[in-house]
Design a protein around this motif. Structure first.
Motif, short mmCIF file in Angstrom:
data_model
loop_
_atom_site.label_atom_id
_atom_site.label_comp_id
_atom_site.label_asym_id
_atom_site.label_seq_id
_atom_site.Cartn_x
_atom_site.Cartn_y
_atom_site.Cartn_z
N LYS A 1 -4.96 2.90 -12.73
CA LYS A 1 -5.13 3.55 -11.55
C LYS A 1 -4.33 2.97 -10.24
O LYS A 1 -4.02 1.82 -10.37
CB LYS A 1 -6.42 3.62 -11.11
N LYS B 1 0.80 -1.26 -0.05
CA LYS B 1 -0.04 -0.08 0.06
C LYS B 1 0.73 1.19 -0.06
O LYS B 1 0.34 2.52 0.20
CB LYS B 1 -0.95 0.07 1.19
N ARG C 1 2.73 4.54 -1.19
CA ARG C 1 2.38 5.54 -2.13
C ARG C 1 3.45 6.76 -1.92
O ARG C 1 3.59 7.14 -0.60
CB ARG C 1 1.06 6.31 -1.95
N TYR D 1 2.91 3.95 -6.79
CA TYR D 1 2.00 3.04 -6.10
C TYR D 1 2.49 1.58 -5.92
O TYR D 1 3.20 1.15 -6.87
CB TYR D 1 0.59 2.99 -6.85
N TYR E 1 -2.15 -1.11 -6.38
CA TYR E 1 -2.20 -1.67 -4.93
C TYR E 1 -2.33 -3.15 -4.65
O TYR E 1 -2.01 -3.78 -3.88
CB TYR E 1 -3.13 -0.99 -4.09
N LYS F 1 -5.52 2.05 -7.54
CA LYS F 1 -6.22 1.01 -7.04
C LYS F 1 -5.94 -0.33 -7.72
O LYS F 1 -5.65 -1.32 -6.91
CB LYS F 1 -7.99 0.99 -7.38
N TYR F 2 -5.72 -0.06 -8.83
CA TYR F 2 -4.88 -1.64 -9.86
C TYR F 2 -3.70 -1.88 -9.19
O TYR F 2 -3.28 -2.98 -9.01
CB TYR F 2 -5.07 -1.33 -11.23
#
Length: 184
Positions: free
Chosen positions: A78, A44, A46, A52, A83, A80-81
């Protein structure tokens, strides 16, 4: 922290790193050393860039380049992808592979090629070429690299890369590779 906390964290991702390293024909010890240096195995993570996940991929540059390399589609993924550890490791290993086998394909010595690749993972291939030749042309950089021993390539990159962060990054990654070779 337990005595070998780094190995414990790395073990969580070992299967996927080995799978993707084999798939993309890269040294898994390099992938592990990059992950440790980039995120300390925090899926996680960043950065302020923003980059990321485990391999700290930037959606508009490295991740996009890697996605295109793997899927032959220009797509900006993104955070989210990125992570998702499997996605991040896939694209991170693909990006290492693309740097090595596309951008620095003309570098003959494997050790020298990895010094260039590791540096480019952090700062981009053009900045690596510029440190070596004063210009961003990759063919000229490969010719120069091929005329030197790998130790000299390392020393030039360590001393002349445009950003102190990248000079330190190269040193950290290279110093960590042996650790991962000992247990892979």
């Amino acid at each position: 922290m337990q005595p070998d906390h780094v190995k414990t964290r790395a073990e969580r991702f070992k299967k996927e790193v080995l799978k993707q390293s084999k798939r993309f024909n890269i040294d898994p010890a390099v992938a592990f050393a990059i992950i440790q240096t980039e995120s300390s195995f925090n899926p996680k993570a960043r950065s302020h860039i923003p980059a990321y996940g485990l391999m700290q991929l930037v959606p508009k540059s490295g991740a996009r380049d890697a996605y295109n390399y793997v899927y032959e589609k220009d797509r900006m993924v993104k955070g989210k992808y990125l992570y998702v550890p499997a996605n991040n490791i896939e694209l991170g290993c693909a990006y290492i592979s693309k740097i090595r086998y596309v951008y620095f394909k003309n570098v003959k010595d494997e050790k020298s090629a990895y010094y260039c690749t590791i540096s480019a993972y952090n700062t981009g291939p053009g900045n690596v070429a510029k440190a070596l030749t004063g210009k961003t042309k990759l063919d000229a950089a490969a010719k120069k690299v091929n005329s030197m021993k790998s130790e000299k390539v390392y020393n030039i990159l360590r001393d002349k890369l445009p950003y102190a962060e990248t000079r330190k990054y190269l040193n950290k990654v290279v110093n960590r590779i042996g650790y991962y070779r000992s247990w892979i």
